[in-house]
Design a protein around this motif. Structure first.
Motif: not given
Length: 157
Positions: A8, A25-26, A29-30, A32-33, A38-39, A42
């Protein structure tokens, strides 16, 4: 895509940098989910610099070492800040070593017109470079005017 590893990347250049980076960032992450990515890395940066930076260098190194094969960012303009870096990313994507994932879609070597994905960044780079040159020119002109004024005040030409 299950065994691919992603990084990320967030960068903020405005006055509320920490809040901007956190929001980016949030959101990533959302994303990616949502896409089951697979992160494993960062990278966060602050500032509008056009120069190479340690975090972007870290991304390139991780790609070249095979540690990651994808970058999640809010937009390609967040990632690309100079022509040299744009060229590196373009080459890695073209060779199939990199996928760039944004909320609006992915950029991969399978793109028919891969260069079109980078056009907005090229326009932004051109504008930023022109702006820097103008600022430098204005600063140089101010210096010349002040110097000439000083010389005149001392009785010179």
């Amino acid at each position: 895509m299950k065994n691919k590893k992603y990084a990320i990347y967030v960068r903020a250049s405005g006055s509320k940098r920490a809040e901007s980076n956190h929001a980016q960032l949030m959101a990533l992450y959302d994303l990616a989910k949502e896409k089951s990515l697979d992160v494993v890395l960062v990278c966060k940066e602050f500032g509008p610099t056009l120069q190479e930076t340690p975090e972007r260098d870290r991304l390139i190194q991780a790609i070249e070492e095979g540690k990651i094969s994808g970058i999640l960012c809010t937009g390609i303009d967040r990632l690309v800040r100079n022509v040299e870096y744009l060229s590196k990313l373009y080459s890695l994507i073209q060779k199939g070593k990199l996928e760039v994932v944004t909320p609006s879609g992915s950029i991969t070597s399978r793109e028919k017109n891969l260069m079109w994905a980078f056009i907005p960044s090229l326009v932004m780079l051109d504008s930023a470079i022109r702006s820097e040159r103008i600022k430098r020119g204005i600063a140089q002109n101010k210096y010349k005017l002040l110097r000439e004024e000083y010389i005149r005040s001392k009785g010179g030409e």
